[in-house]
Write a protein that holds these residues in place. Structure first.
Motif, mmCIF file in Angstrom:
data_model
loop_
_atom_site.group_PDB
_atom_site.id
_atom_site.type_symbol
_atom_site.label_atom_id
_atom_site.label_comp_id
_atom_site.label_asym_id
_atom_site.label_seq_id
_atom_site.Cartn_x
_atom_site.Cartn_y
_atom_site.Cartn_z
ATOM 1 N N LEU A 1 6.417 2.185 2.120
ATOM 2 C CA LEU A 1 6.267 1.454 3.382
ATOM 3 C C LEU A 1 5.271 0.315 3.227
ATOM 4 C CD1 LEU A 1 6.893 1.126 6.386
ATOM 5 C CD2 LEU A 1 5.073 2.785 6.842
ATOM 6 N N ILE A 2 4.154 0.583 2.572
ATOM 7 C CA ILE A 2 3.173 -0.484 2.344
ATOM 8 C C ILE A 2 3.794 -1.595 1.504
ATOM 9 C CG2 ILE A 2 0.964 -1.076 1.262
ATOM 10 C CD1 ILE A 2 0.058 1.823 1.966
ATOM 11 N N LEU A 3 4.492 -1.226 0.439
ATOM 12 C CA LEU A 3 5.133 -2.240 -0.421
ATOM 13 C C LEU A 3 6.168 -3.048 0.358
ATOM 14 C CD1 LEU A 3 5.598 -0.221 -3.734
ATOM 15 C CD2 LEU A 3 3.847 -1.951 -3.213
ATOM 16 N N LYS A 4 6.909 -2.391 1.222
ATOM 17 C CA LYS A 4 7.946 -3.065 2.020
ATOM 18 C C LYS A 4 7.335 -4.097 2.970
ATOM 19 C CE LYS A 4 11.208 -1.960 5.661
ATOM 20 N NZ LYS A 4 11.661 -0.901 6.553
ATOM 21 N N MET A 5 6.106 -3.877 3.378
ATOM 22 C CA MET A 5 5.451 -4.776 4.332
ATOM 23 C C MET A 5 4.790 -5.986 3.662
ATOM 24 S SD MET A 5 6.262 -3.258 7.081
ATOM 25 C CE MET A 5 5.346 -4.197 8.262
ATOM 26 N N ALA B 1 -0.499 -14.190 4.809
ATOM 27 C CA ALA B 1 -1.410 -13.126 4.402
ATOM 28 C C ALA B 1 -2.771 -13.266 5.068
ATOM 29 C CB ALA B 1 -1.572 -13.137 2.888
ATOM 30 N N ASP B 2 -3.314 -12.140 5.479
ATOM 31 C CA ASP B 2 -4.666 -12.056 6.007
ATOM 32 C C ASP B 2 -5.520 -11.364 4.939
ATOM 33 O OD1 ASP B 2 -6.631 -11.944 8.392
ATOM 34 O OD2 ASP B 2 -6.610 -9.897 7.607
ATOM 35 N N PRO B 3 -6.688 -11.917 4.595
ATOM 36 C CA PRO B 3 -7.462 -11.309 3.515
ATOM 37 C C PRO B 3 -7.895 -9.874 3.805
ATOM 38 C CG PRO B 3 -8.705 -13.085 4.545
ATOM 39 C CD PRO B 3 -7.330 -13.127 5.110
ATOM 40 N N ASP B 4 -8.254 -9.571 5.038
ATOM 41 C CA ASP B 4 -8.689 -8.217 5.378
ATOM 42 C C ASP B 4 -7.559 -7.213 5.174
ATOM 43 O OD1 ASP B 4 -10.261 -10.210 6.892
ATOM 44 O OD2 ASP B 4 -11.324 -8.473 7.682
ATOM 45 N N ILE B 5 -6.400 -7.506 5.730
ATOM 46 C CA ILE B 5 -5.268 -6.581 5.653
ATOM 47 C C ILE B 5 -4.750 -6.511 4.224
ATOM 48 C CG2 ILE B 5 -2.980 -6.030 6.556
ATOM 49 C CD1 ILE B 5 -5.359 -5.784 8.571
ATOM 50 N N THR B 6 -4.747 -7.636 3.526
ATOM 51 C CA THR B 6 -4.336 -7.638 2.117
ATOM 52 C C THR B 6 -5.275 -6.753 1.306
ATOM 53 O OG1 THR B 6 -3.336 -9.822 2.315
ATOM 54 C CG2 THR B 6 -3.933 -9.091 0.089
ATOM 55 N N ALA B 7 -6.573 -6.896 1.523
ATOM 56 C CA ALA B 7 -7.548 -6.076 0.795
ATOM 57 C C ALA B 7 -7.391 -4.601 1.143
ATOM 58 C CB ALA B 7 -8.959 -6.563 1.097
ATOM 59 N N MET B 8 -7.125 -4.292 2.399
ATOM 60 C CA MET B 8 -6.945 -2.891 2.793
ATOM 61 C C MET B 8 -5.686 -2.296 2.166
ATOM 62 S SD MET B 8 -8.057 -2.965 6.768
ATOM 63 C CE MET B 8 -9.503 -3.874 7.269
ATOM 64 N N ALA B 9 -4.631 -3.089 2.070
ATOM 65 C CA ALA B 9 -3.413 -2.607 1.405
ATOM 66 C C ALA B 9 -3.692 -2.346 -0.073
ATOM 67 C CB ALA B 9 -2.282 -3.626 1.572
ATOM 68 N N ILE B 10 -4.448 -3.231 -0.705
ATOM 69 C CA ILE B 10 -4.817 -3.022 -2.106
ATOM 70 C C ILE B 10 -5.633 -1.740 -2.249
ATOM 71 C CG2 ILE B 10 -6.225 -3.899 -4.021
ATOM 72 C CD1 ILE B 10 -5.408 -6.746 -3.120
ATOM 73 N N GLN B 11 -6.566 -1.508 -1.341
ATOM 74 C CA GLN B 11 -7.369 -0.283 -1.385
ATOM 75 C C GLN B 11 -6.476 0.954 -1.337
ATOM 76 O OE1 GLN B 11 -10.500 -0.476 1.665
ATOM 77 N NE2 GLN B 11 -10.599 -2.672 1.292
ATOM 78 N N ALA B 12 -5.469 0.916 -0.477
ATOM 79 C CA ALA B 12 -4.552 2.056 -0.357
ATOM 80 C C ALA B 12 -3.703 2.233 -1.608
ATOM 81 C CB ALA B 12 -3.656 1.876 0.870
ATOM 82 N N LEU B 13 -3.320 1.131 -2.231
ATOM 83 C CA LEU B 13 -2.429 1.184 -3.401
ATOM 84 C C LEU B 13 -3.160 1.366 -4.732
ATOM 85 C CD1 LEU B 13 -0.003 -1.699 -2.372
ATOM 86 C CD2 LEU B 13 0.477 0.771 -2.313
ATOM 87 N N ALA B 14 -4.442 1.073 -4.772
ATOM 88 C CA ALA B 14 -5.201 1.079 -6.027
ATOM 89 C C ALA B 14 -5.028 2.347 -6.858
ATOM 90 C CB ALA B 14 -6.682 0.814 -5.753
ATOM 91 N N PRO B 15 -5.037 3.538 -6.261
ATOM 92 C CA PRO B 15 -4.918 4.737 -7.094
ATOM 93 C C PRO B 15 -3.584 4.864 -7.837
ATOM 94 C CG PRO B 15 -5.739 5.302 -4.909
ATOM 95 C CD PRO B 15 -5.300 3.863 -4.865
ATOM 96 N N TYR B 16 -2.597 4.071 -7.446
ATOM 97 C CA TYR B 16 -1.253 4.201 -8.017
ATOM 98 C C TYR B 16 -0.901 3.071 -8.984
ATOM 99 C CZ TYR B 16 -1.617 7.199 -4.053
ATOM 100 O OH TYR B 16 -2.081 8.139 -3.171
ATOM 101 N N CYS B 17 -1.814 2.125 -9.179
ATOM 102 C CA CYS B 17 -1.539 0.980 -10.063
ATOM 103 C C CYS B 17 -1.281 1.393 -11.499
ATOM 104 C CB CYS B 17 -2.686 -0.022 -10.009
ATOM 105 S SG CYS B 17 -2.693 -1.010 -8.520
#
Length: 181
Positions: free
Chosen positions: A19-23, A37-53
């Protein structure tokens, strides 16, 4: 993830990641609304995805695109703006995102502009006596202070070789805690 009641679709980690990737927006970032892109939301999405990189090529590609987007949106003083103004919270969120990926925000050339790092930019919002302000023209602000301090904690954890801010599995209690009622 709690078990869904019978007849309700079960939420899964993979479904949340997808879902995050789709957005992700065409410009490589994420936003609450709109196509930019908004830097805050982009950074928060990265935070959520970081463990799976490290284990998911699709996540890794999305995060790499987002890093390019963030770097291109960084201002000349090393900071970020959201909703029309440079602010401390945008800097804080990007610091937490970078440190979650193991990236030093004071050393990675992508995030140094005119000699100013992202940490320099965050510290420019510091208020003498303690705390941070939202914008340079503002006063000490609770949300700015909270986010500024946890961004600095994330940076400290990176420098000390500890796990990321949202993975404090390395923290061990030195004494038992008791709830006193």
């Amino acid at each position: 993830i709690p078990q869904a009641p019978a007849g309700v679709k079960q939420t899964t980690r993979e479904a949340l990641i997808q879902l995050i990737l789709k957005m992700q927006l065409d410009d490589g970032g994420w936003a609450l609304s709109g196509a930019k892109a908004d830097p805050d939301i982009t950074a928060m999405a990265i935070q959520a995805l970081a463990p799976y990189c490290a284990t998911d090529a699709g996540v890794r590609t999305a995060v790499e695109e987002a890093l390019v987007t963030l770097s291109s949106r960084q201002n000349d003083q090393g900071g970020f703006g959201s909703w029309g103004s440079a602010n401390s919270e945008s800097c804080a969120q990007v610091i937490v995102a970078l440190t979650a990926l193991g990236i030093d925000p004071t050393a990675d050339a992508r995030f140094i502009k005119n000699g100013y790092s992202l940490v320099d930019a965050l510290l420019s919002f510091y208020v003498d006596g303690g705390g941070f302000k939202h914008t340079h023209s503002g006063n000490r602000d609770g949300m700015a202070t909270e986010q500024g301090y946890y961004a600095l904690a994330a940076y400290y954890r990176l420098l000390e070789g500890k796990t990321s801010l949202y993975d404090m599995t390395d923290v061990q209690s030195q004494a038992p805690y008791r709830l006193v009622v």
